[in-house]
Design an enzyme around this catalytic site. Structure first.
Site, mmCIF file in Angstrom:
data_model
loop_
_atom_site.group_PDB
_atom_site.id
_atom_site.type_symbol
_atom_site.label_atom_id
_atom_site.label_comp_id
_atom_site.label_asym_id
_atom_site.label_seq_id
_atom_site.Cartn_x
_atom_site.Cartn_y
_atom_site.Cartn_z
ATOM 1 N N TYR A 230 40.479 31.791 39.801
ATOM 2 C CA TYR A 230 39.407 31.105 40.526
ATOM 3 C C TYR A 230 39.814 30.730 41.944
ATOM 4 O O TYR A 230 39.028 30.771 42.871
ATOM 5 C CB TYR A 230 39.064 29.790 39.810
ATOM 6 C CG TYR A 230 38.277 29.955 38.543
ATOM 7 C CD1 TYR A 230 36.916 30.235 38.585
ATOM 8 C CD2 TYR A 230 38.876 29.812 37.301
ATOM 9 C CE1 TYR A 230 36.174 30.371 37.426
ATOM 10 C CE2 TYR A 230 38.143 29.953 36.134
ATOM 11 C CZ TYR A 230 36.794 30.235 36.196
ATOM 12 O OH TYR A 230 36.064 30.382 35.053
ATOM 13 N N SER A 261 37.132 39.898 37.132
ATOM 14 C CA SER A 261 37.119 38.540 37.716
ATOM 15 C C SER A 261 37.200 37.517 36.591
ATOM 16 O O SER A 261 36.819 37.814 35.456
ATOM 17 C CB SER A 261 35.823 38.308 38.489
ATOM 18 O OG SER A 261 34.762 38.011 37.590
ATOM 19 N N ASP A 262 37.685 36.321 36.915
ATOM 20 C CA ASP A 262 37.491 35.235 35.956
ATOM 21 C C ASP A 262 36.001 34.914 35.968
ATOM 22 O O ASP A 262 35.255 35.337 36.861
ATOM 23 C CB ASP A 262 38.354 34.022 36.310
ATOM 24 C CG ASP A 262 38.534 33.097 35.101
ATOM 25 O OD1 ASP A 262 37.752 33.222 34.133
ATOM 26 O OD2 ASP A 262 39.453 32.260 35.105
ATOM 27 N N TRP A 263 35.564 34.156 34.976
ATOM 28 C CA TRP A 263 34.133 33.898 34.815
ATOM 29 C C TRP A 263 33.629 32.999 35.951
ATOM 30 O O TRP A 263 34.001 31.852 36.029
ATOM 31 C CB TRP A 263 33.872 33.269 33.443
ATOM 32 C CG TRP A 263 33.589 34.283 32.367
ATOM 33 C CD1 TRP A 263 32.531 34.242 31.491
ATOM 34 C CD2 TRP A 263 34.308 35.483 32.037
ATOM 35 N NE1 TRP A 263 32.556 35.349 30.655
ATOM 36 C CE2 TRP A 263 33.628 36.134 30.975
ATOM 37 C CE3 TRP A 263 35.438 36.111 32.558
ATOM 38 C CZ2 TRP A 263 34.049 37.341 30.416
ATOM 39 C CZ3 TRP A 263 35.861 37.312 31.998
ATOM 40 C CH2 TRP A 263 35.168 37.899 30.955
#
Ligand code: BGC
Length: 720
Positions: A230, A261-263
């Site tokens: 993030y 990607s991270d969420w």
């Protein structure tokens, strides 16, 4: 109160219960046998090109953004199937129940490559049974400060230990036809304010501390996927950080998988496309047709960039088999007794015995009539920290049941404060404690206090330190079990305790493993994968951290994604540089409460006959240490022999010593075994002027069973 409400609100979302999208994703996992046909003898590259050449631009762009939270789009027209992901490191989190394994930090405490591999294999098998092809783990961020809410999900403070353990885990998962996703790249060493905290880290520190586990995961483990974090790293969000995603990952390390990607860690469109992000999750908020087409039309990005992302994704899916098999594989079991056994063995080998005054442990069943259990964790045993690592297990043995199973019905077990987290002793409680043969305090955090999305406190929550102190005053036979994702404040209460066991979060069989260790059916063999300090300020890294890590705010956690106008990043300088964990304690000569690599046993071991194959080597050469480990006691057990290297002369400051080898040796009572530990050229190197190199001169090789208990040392000369 406000804090509590936010924690509850987020933990409900994260736990995936009720109507959350994580649970909903389970509904989409119907079996399907959609798969493309390929010509005989086609290579992976040819297959990828053949599919890619048939896809429209719209279909390609659609594949760059996730679907229904955990899915990756297929193309129905071309029979390209959807691919499904799940969290992660301690078991299969999504799509219903699964085996809950000890958390990665606990698995790091086993120092067992074999158990990490077996755990990976079992998790891989459960993924296949559920129809999942991408595991969103393992997590391998370095334990920089003890309060990071996700330390439990990672493998500790040492880059070498994490590297050595993550590789077999990855190989285990991927051997079952499931892609691993190492996360969170990079420097997501805190969950205090993960969308805004810009980790400012110099190049050498990145290379020596924060990169090695990722590098090993990619190069040695062959992980087919990496998840970016993030946070911004050195001023640029990880999801659009070209230096990281293309420079380091692909150009320096040769990574040929995909970057996910991270969420909700994507904050714009052009940057991520150009930097090397391949897939935006959980949906294409910035990587979608509306956002990307104008950029394509203006020539800011090219279709070739998009094609390359599809190539990265499809190559991994084809190689792992996801485009050539049914979603669910009936030859693997969702519930498998053998997986529970692996989880139990992991838990047994993860319990660290930190203190054992007058050998109060193991407890002697014959001498016990009255046991008192104190603390909510005895009954509501935390099996995993909170957030995306949390597993809904089939069965769970709590600590109270694990202890009950060890003793006869004639033994009276009384419980105090097991129903409530905050508790004040009554007079009746005090009487029970005084009269007990032994008091076992199950202290620690719940999965709400220690969770993804925030940091936790350094002190034990709910005044549990007060409960421990009251108990030790009333009864000197007070044993403390610590369920936590790392170190906590112990200095104020440790002194009068009789014993202390670090029990992490041990998964579904936590109680069984703890009971067996307490009563000597299992001889503890785990070693701390982090340093436990006496004081918060004893870490060098905490001096460069926030003042009140556990303070949480709505905006930091669930405020809007993206826009820097709303989420103005702020900078956290990693000014301690390499001095993370024992590297600092040893270099600055600070006495830890319990050192890195430390853990007691019910037997004792000796390291004898230590020799070195050559006492001088030329650059690029290796040599080998031989030694004998002896179990000098009367119980079978396991010892972890650790090799640290001290560079005696160096042009740059180096940590006093660094772990560069270890081996776990299982020995019967009285047994001895000879082992060898290699000293490889890279073990002597450090990062200087843009490259790894060793400087000629003298090195001391230190062998022991903790970073502070060195049994033997050897001198090695490196010649030009
Ligand atoms: C976490 C990731 C996880 C993802 C999907 C995020 O909140 O940071 O580690 O894989 O959610 O659940």
């Amino acid at each position: 109160m406000f804090d509590k409400r936010i924690r509850k609100y987020v933990s409900d979302i994260m736990s995936g219960e009720k109507n959350s999208s994580f649970a909903m994703a389970a509904l989409k996992l119907e079996d399907s046998s959609t798969m493309p046909t390929f010509k005989d003898g086609q290579t992976t590259e040819e297959k990828v090109e053949s599919l890619l050449s048939q896809m429209t631009l719209e279909e390609k762009i659609t594949m760059l953004g996730g679907k229904d939270n955990l899915g990756i789009h297929g193309v129905e027209r071309l029979s390209i199937p959807e691919v499904w992901c799940t969290d992660a490191s301690a078991g299969v989190r999504c799509y219903g129940r699964a085996t809950a394994f000890p958390v990665p930090l606990a698995m790091a405490a086993t120092w067992s490559k074999e158990l990490n591999r077996k755990t990976g294999e079992a998790i891989g098998e459960e993924c296949r049974a559920k129809g999942v092809s991408v595991l969103l783990g393992p997590g391998i961020n370095i334990y920089r400060v003890p309060t990071n809410g996700r330390n439990f999900e990672y493998m500790g403070e040492d880059p070498y230990l994490s590297s050595e353990l993550v590789v077999p885990y990855i190989q285990g998962v991927q051997s079952r036809g499931v892609i691993t996703t190492v996360k969170h790249f990079a420097c997501n060493n805190s969950d205090y304010d993960r969308h805004r905290m810009n980790s400012e880290v110099d190049e050498r520190t990145l290379q020596e501390i924060y990169f090695p586990a990722f590098k090993a995961a990619v190069q040695k483990g062959g992980s087919k996927s990496v998840m970016c974090s993030y946070n911004p790293v050195n001023g640029v969000y990880a999801s659009e950080n070209k230096d990281l995603l293309t420079g380091v990952l692909r150009e320096d390390w040769g990574f040929d998988g995909f970057v996910i990607s991270d969420w909700t860690c994507v904050y714009s469109s052009e940057g991520p496309v150009k930097a090397g992000l391949d897939l935006e999750m959980p949906q294409g908020k910035y990587m979608n047709s509306k956002k990307l087409r104008p950029l394509l039309e203006k020539g800011i990005i090219t279709e070739e960039m998009i094609d390359n992302k599809i190539r990265n994704l499809m190559k991994a899916f084809i190689d792992i088999g996801a485009y050539s098999r049914n979603l669910k594989d009936p030859s693997f079991n969702e519930y498998d007794d053998n997986h529970s056994k692996i989880s139990l063995q992991g838990a047994r080998e993860a319990v660290v015995l930190l203190k054992n005054k007058n050998n109060i442990l193991p407890l002697n069943k014959e001498n016990l009539k009255k046991i008192v259990l104190i603390g909510f964790n005895a009954v509501n045993t935390t099996s995993c920290g909170g957030g995306s690592c949390g597993i809904k297990s089939y069965d769970k043995v709590n600590i109270a049941d694990g202890i009950r199973a060890m003793v006869s019905d004639a033994v009276q077990i009384s419980s105090i404060a097991t129903e409530k987290k905050s508790y004040r002793l009554t007079d009746a409680d005090r009487k029970l404690i005084k009269e007990a043969d032994v008091v076992i305090v199950s202290a620690g955090f719940s999965s709400v206090e220690e969770s993804e999305c925030w940091d936790r406190s350094w002190k034990l929550p709910f005044d549990q330190d007060r409960l421990i102190k009251e108990s030790t005053t009333l009864n000197s036979a007070t044993i403390v079990l610590l369920s936590a994702g790392g170190g906590v404040e112990t200095e104020s209460w440790l002194g009068d305790t009789a014993a202390l066991l670090h029990t992490f979060y041990l998964g579904q069989n936590a109680g069984t493993a703890i009971g067996e260790v307490l009563f000597g059916e299992v001889n503890p063999s785990a070693k701390l994968p982090f340093t436990m300090a006496k004081k918060w300020d004893d870490f060098e890294s905490t001096k460069n951290y926030v003042k009140k890590p556990e303070a949480i705010s709505f905006m930091r956690i669930i405020g809007p994604q993206g826009s820097n106008a709303i989420r103005k990043p702020w900078t956290l300088k990693y000014s301690e540089k390499l001095m993370v964990g024992y590297r600092h304690f040893d270099s600055a000569k600070v006495e830890p409460q319990f050192p890195f690599g430390f853990g007691l046993s019910y037997t004792n071991f000796a390291i004898n006959d230590v020799t070195l194959s050559k006492d001088s080597i030329r650059r690029g050469e290796s040599c080998e240490i031989s030694l004998t480990v002896e179990n000098k006691g009367t119980k079978a057990g396991a010892e972890v022999v650790q090799l640290y290297i001290h560079d005696r002369e160096s042009s740059l400051i180096r940590p006093h010593k660094e772990l560069k080898g270890f081996e776990k040796v299982y020995l019967e009572a009285g047994e001895s075994k000879k082992i060898t530990l290699p000293v490889l050229p890279e073990h002597l190197e450090f990062f200087n002027n843009g490259k790894w190199a060793a400087e000629s001169g003298q090195f001391t090789l230190l062998l022991g069973n903790s970073s502070r208990n060195i049994a033997a040392s050897l001198e090695l000369e490196l010649m030009d």
